[in-house]
Scaffold this active site. Structure first.
Site, short mmCIF file in Angstrom:
data_model
loop_
_atom_site.label_atom_id
_atom_site.label_comp_id
_atom_site.label_asym_id
_atom_site.label_seq_id
_atom_site.Cartn_x
_atom_site.Cartn_y
_atom_site.Cartn_z
N ARG A 55 71.60 18.47 -89.20
CA ARG A 55 72.63 19.41 -89.67
C ARG A 55 72.87 20.53 -88.67
NH1 ARG A 55 70.38 17.48 -93.77
NH2 ARG A 55 68.53 18.66 -93.22
N THR A 56 71.79 21.14 -88.18
CA THR A 56 71.98 22.28 -87.26
C THR A 56 72.70 21.80 -85.99
OG1 THR A 56 69.98 23.28 -88.13
CG2 THR A 56 70.78 24.13 -86.06
N LYS A 77 58.70 14.36 -67.51
CA LYS A 77 58.13 14.41 -66.15
C LYS A 77 57.23 15.63 -65.99
CE LYS A 77 62.32 12.28 -64.35
NZ LYS A 77 63.59 12.56 -63.68
N ARG A 95 66.57 24.49 -79.80
CA ARG A 95 65.70 24.16 -80.94
C ARG A 95 64.41 23.63 -80.34
NH1 ARG A 95 66.48 23.57 -86.75
NH2 ARG A 95 64.95 22.10 -87.51
N HIS A 140 65.00 31.06 -87.74
CA HIS A 140 66.15 30.17 -87.77
C HIS A 140 67.34 31.03 -88.16
CE1 HIS A 140 68.42 26.65 -87.82
NE2 HIS A 140 67.93 26.01 -88.86
#
Lengths: 308, 156
Positions: free
Chosen positions: A57-58, A86, A107, A135
């Site tokens: 959703r975000t 890496k 995120r 958030h």
């Protein structure tokens, strides 16, 4: 009030006036978010979505927000296929992406990662969720939903479910305290709101009550903010089984609710809201999910200085 | 009696004496000051020495006058410590430590999921708070976690 080049990391970085400004901006952009009007505000701008953990959703709502404003989106893609595998550290990744994009949405599973990103980024960073701490865009959209569907000033709100681990309710408490809300926390004893948050609110003279019964409070609140009891938080599966159905919104429960009660939920839900509730006038959680788009449009446009 | 007590730690000619350190914290004082086995000057200390205000530790560092910033970090674990700068066996300056408002790279965040505990090229950063009820506490500027009880145990 200018937000140009400002990072969006924690709700605690914003005053009430600044929050109101973001909400006002989102409201103006809502017709664009709904696709009723067109906008080229972010024409020529590139927004990089760096999602180091899944969040449908975000991520999608940021992508929609950027595209609705005419911006281009640069996706990290899967972490497995990126330079992270890496051994590149996050600081270097942020430095490099800063050279490609005009804004970064991050995120990341580690707490404080977004704050660290601001130390090395040369473009604004919007925190799309860091670990279990912040958030902020979720809290902005929660506030926006409450304002659009009910009212913010002096609100009587109950927050229910996993109040111990739920970062959305922690930030929401802080933000609503700026508007003089009366708060009731509803949870099984194992998942109560952390005592330091309750203490902090009471120090600000916020009226706070705690209970484990939805029946007790349903007739007395204007907004009920429901959250999911998260199975992954329980080391012992038996403990989860004990509490998973302890709080549930059903049609029967809502018979005692006031006519103007609005029910919110950050989603996804499991079984804490019965499907029959979806058809009632109380259900606002799908609208709430949509409101993430105008809010994220507002934050993108303000941080890039295309709206001042 | 005084003579006997003074014999426990030799007087220093030039350097710093950190007195009234909270009992049992002398080794942590050395850690805060970054003094390790590589340090070449003379260091002496007593732990749990009887004093007028109860037991205390004392740390004497020969040949080194520490910076105010270094000394103030000691306030994190011993807010009542005093600092004596010694020249020619005489105390030329006596100060109490002052709690700094910010510390960097001194204490490990106790939140294991904090970015400062990862392999990122950063140092821990805390704002320092003090209240009458809770004493000294550290607020992680990355993850917002607050450390109050376990500061000494998490010195870097």
């Amino acid at each position: 009030m200018s937000f140009k080049n400002r990072h969006v990391i924690s709700m605690k970085d914003f005053s009430r006036e600044e929050i109101d400004y973001v909400l006002d901006t989102a409201e103006k952009l809502e017709p664009v978010a709904r696709g009723e009007e067109r906008s080229r505000l972010l024409d020529g701008k590139i927004i990089s979505l760096l999602f180091f953990e899944p969040s449908t959703r975000t991520r999608l709502s940021f992508e929609v927000a950027a595209r609705r404003l005419g911006g281009q989106v640069l996706n990290l893609g899967s972490v497995e296929a990126s330079s992270v595998m890496k051994g590149e550290n996050l600081a270097d990744t942020i430095r490099v992406i800063s050279k490609y994009a005009d804004l970064i949405v991050l995120r990341h599973p580690l707490d404080g990662s977004a704050r660290m990103a601001t130390e090395v980024a040369s473009v604004p960073v919007i925190n799309g969720g860091d670990g279990s701490v912040h958030h902020p865009t979720q809290t902005f959209l929660d506030l926006y939903t409450i304002r659009r569907e009910s009212h913010l000033e002096g609100l009587k709100i109950a927050m229910a479910g996993d109040l111990k681990y739920g970062r959305t309710v922690h930030s929401l408490c802080h933000a609503l305290s700026l508007y003089g809300a009366e708060m009731t926390f509803v949870s099984p004893p194992e998942l109560r709101m952390p005592s330091e948050i309750v203490r902090g609110l009471r120090k600000q003279n916020i009226c706070v009550k705690e209970t484990d019964s939805l029946e007790e409070i349903i007739g007395d609140v204007e907004v009920l903010y429901m959250t999911r009891v998260q199975q992954e938080r329980f080391p012992d599966p038996d403990e989860y089984e004990k509490v998973k159905n302890s709080l549930r919104i059903t049609g029967d429960l809502l018979k005692a609710a006031g006519p103007d009660l609005k029910i919110l939920h950050p989603l996804p839900r499991v079984n804490e809201i019965s499907p029959e509730v979806d058809e009632t006038s109380h259900a606002r959680y799908f609208e709430q999910a949509f409101y993430g788009v105008p809010i994220r449009m507002a934050l993108l446009a303000l941080a890039m200085g295309v709206i001042e | 009696m005084n003579e006997k007590r003074n014999l426990k730690v030799q007087a220093i000619e030039n350097g710093t004496v950190i007195d009234h350190v909270k009992a049992g914290q002398a080794l942590n004082v050395l850690r805060i000051l970054g003094i390790s086995s590589a340090f070449r000057e003379t260091i002496s200390f007593v732990m749990n020495a009887p004093g007028a205000r109860g037991k205390k530790d004392v740390v004497k560092i020969e040949g080194k006058e520490l910076s105010i910033e270094e000394l103030n970090r000691i306030a994190l674990i011993s807010p009542k410590a005093t600092i004596n700068i010694i020249r020619d066996f005489k105390v030329i300056q006596k100060n109490e430590v002052v709690l700094p408002s910010y510390v960097e790279g001194v204490v490990r965040c106790t939140n294991l999921n904090c970015i400062s505990n990862s392999s990122e090229p950063i140092k821990s950063k805390f704002s320092v708070l003090q209240s009458e009820e809770e004493g000294v506490s550290l607020h992680c500027l990355y993850c917002d976690h607050v450390i109050s009880e376990e500061i000494a145990e998490n010195l870097l």
